[in-house]
Design a protein around this motif. Sequence first.
Motif, PDB file in Angstrom:
ATOM      1  N   VAL A   1     -13.089  15.032   5.802  1.00  0.00           N
ATOM      2  CA  VAL A   1     -12.782  14.260   7.006  1.00  0.00           C
ATOM      3  C   VAL A   1     -11.984  13.012   6.665  1.00  0.00           C
ATOM      4  N   LEU A   2     -12.333  12.370   5.555  1.00  0.00           N
ATOM      5  CA  LEU A   2     -11.677  11.119   5.175  1.00  0.00           C
ATOM      6  C   LEU A   2     -10.343  11.333   4.465  1.00  0.00           C
ATOM      7  N   ALA A   3     -10.194  12.460   3.779  1.00  0.00           N
ATOM      8  CA  ALA A   3      -9.055  12.633   2.873  1.00  0.00           C
ATOM      9  C   ALA A   3      -7.715  12.633   3.594  1.00  0.00           C
ATOM     10  N   TRP A   4      -7.569  13.480   4.604  1.00  0.00           N
ATOM     11  CA  TRP A   4      -6.269  13.592   5.260  1.00  0.00           C
ATOM     12  C   TRP A   4      -5.795  12.269   5.844  1.00  0.00           C
ATOM     13  N   PRO A   5      -6.553  11.647   6.765  1.00  0.00           N
ATOM     14  CA  PRO A   5      -6.034  10.390   7.334  1.00  0.00           C
ATOM     15  C   PRO A   5      -5.962   9.266   6.319  1.00  0.00           C
ATOM     16  N   GLY A   6      -6.932   9.198   5.384  1.00  0.00           N
ATOM     17  CA  GLY A   6      -6.947   8.110   4.419  1.00  0.00           C
ATOM     18  C   GLY A   6      -5.779   8.156   3.460  1.00  0.00           C
ATOM     19  N   TYR A   7      -5.525   9.322   2.880  1.00  0.00           N
ATOM     20  CA  TYR A   7      -4.436   9.438   1.912  1.00  0.00           C
ATOM     21  C   TYR A   7      -3.072   9.368   2.591  1.00  0.00           C
ATOM     22  N   LEU A   8      -2.946   9.921   3.800  1.00  0.00           N
ATOM     23  CA  LEU A   8      -1.671   9.814   4.499  1.00  0.00           C
ATOM     24  C   LEU A   8      -1.387   8.368   4.896  1.00  0.00           C
ATOM     25  N   TRP A   9      -2.422   7.627   5.277  1.00  0.00           N
ATOM     26  CA  TRP A   9      -2.233   6.211   5.580  1.00  0.00           C
ATOM     27  C   TRP A   9      -1.726   5.469   4.342  1.00  0.00           C
ATOM     28  N   MET A  10      -2.250   5.835   3.186  1.00  0.00           N
ATOM     29  CA  MET A  10      -1.790   5.204   1.951  1.00  0.00           C
ATOM     30  C   MET A  10      -0.297   5.440   1.743  1.00  0.00           C
TER      31      MET A  10
ATOM     32  N   ALA B   1      -8.677   0.441  10.912  1.00  0.00           N
ATOM     33  CA  ALA B   1      -9.218   1.770  10.609  1.00  0.00           C
ATOM     34  C   ALA B   1      -8.486   2.431   9.443  1.00  0.00           C
ATOM     35  N   GLY B   2      -7.156   2.261   9.364  1.00  0.00           N
ATOM     36  CA  GLY B   2      -6.373   2.910   8.312  1.00  0.00           C
ATOM     37  C   GLY B   2      -6.822   2.535   6.909  1.00  0.00           C
ATOM     38  N   PRO B   3      -6.891   1.239   6.580  1.00  0.00           N
ATOM     39  CA  PRO B   3      -7.355   0.870   5.240  1.00  0.00           C
ATOM     40  C   PRO B   3      -8.790   1.286   4.955  1.00  0.00           C
ATOM     41  N   VAL B   4      -9.651   1.261   5.977  1.00  0.00           N
ATOM     42  CA  VAL B   4     -11.040   1.706   5.775  1.00  0.00           C
ATOM     43  C   VAL B   4     -11.074   3.181   5.398  1.00  0.00           C
ATOM     44  N   LEU B   5     -10.291   4.003   6.108  1.00  0.00           N
ATOM     45  CA  LEU B   5     -10.223   5.428   5.789  1.00  0.00           C
ATOM     46  C   LEU B   5      -9.620   5.657   4.406  1.00  0.00           C
ATOM     47  N   MET B   6      -8.622   4.847   4.034  1.00  0.00           N
ATOM     48  CA  MET B   6      -7.976   4.992   2.732  1.00  0.00           C
ATOM     49  C   MET B   6      -8.980   4.713   1.611  1.00  0.00           C
TER      50      MET B   6
END
Length: 429
Positions: free
Chosen positions: A67-76, A44-49
Amino acid sequence: MSALFIALACLVVGMQYYGWRRVVRDTTARRGIARRIGTALYIAGPVLMVGAFVSGRAGAPFWLQQVLAWPGYLWMAVSIYLTLALVAGEFVRPVLRRVLERRAATPEPEPTVAAATVEPEPEPVLIGADAKPPTVPERATTEPAAPEPCTEPADPSRRLFVSRVVAGAAAAAALGTVGYGAHNVLSGPRVKNVTVPLAKLPRSAHGFRIAVVSDIHLGPILGRAHTQRIVDTINSTQPDLIAVVGDLVDGSVENLGPAAEPLAQLRARHGSYFVTGNHEYFSGAEQWVDHVRELGLRPLENARVEIGGFDLAGVNDIAGENFDQGPDYDLALGDRDRARASVLLAHQPVMIHDAVRHGVDLQLSGHTHGGQFWPGNIIADLANPTLAGLERYGDTQLYVTRGAGAWGPPVRVGAPSDITVVTLASRQA
């Protein structure tokens, strides 16, 4: 470009697999619930990123971008620091394993047993002349056998313990670093004060103060509250002039217009000025130029104004060349009186070489973010003549601010955001 994209894709995939292997596979039981959860997270992390990066460029609904920005960029950000910590852990892993093996191989002291008292046997009586004394068998002296070298593989429980210690420490370091960096962004920029002497500046303009702000990057993460913090900070410095040197937004006027509205509250005796950055051309530069004009800022599109004892000029960012809106130094600076001091607003530091050729005294830029977070500063330093701060190129000085926001991950490590108050100093004063 395709080769670079493939290289970056391979790097991202490699980082994710390496992280999953060290953090999930090496620390959990096969088919256990912990491994399933960890594997799901690493899917899920790379998909959100990727979704966070692609959604804005693809024109996805703004709510979906948020919705995508916070978890995606923090995962990066977490992935980057987790990878670095795990690589460092590769050097710790064999040392820790050797310490545990030595501790396990150390023999425990045997308990002392008191020797038993043995009664001597009576001597046999010899009968007859031919009688021979009985043969007493010699006691065999037996030495303890040397221990055989251990040929068994390392204890699986020991390997599991080492993997969990290294993975846990790496995860804690990554999460702590990202949390610290996110706090730096969300708490707002600090004020820096820099004095720049200009040889041509008249005594009447001595002490003129310019508040320089760049790279605010309004978008799915940083919104109206971020703008308000910046405006309040700038106004508290009571500058004579305000210069917004590009990369104000990452999105359209339709989505981010309300977030930019606090800019109308900017106050300075000689007004507020704006030049485009590269991100404006990804977001509809013409619409944003019109919008900031409505908010009370004056765009300098390859233009110049006379302010007191110096000329203030601004040029479009070089990204505008793809839209036939690139910088035009002749239009902005060609017919001016070179006996007067000049200050140029240009988003990217690489534009300094054109500024030198046109006799500019001071160029104010942003763009680099100071690297934003380590080790990005290494790459940014290679790509720009000046990463941050004040430097001289011939007779031209260049000042680069680290910017007031963040692009991508809302994280700053080793490169705090700033608003710089540049005080012009006359050598005639």
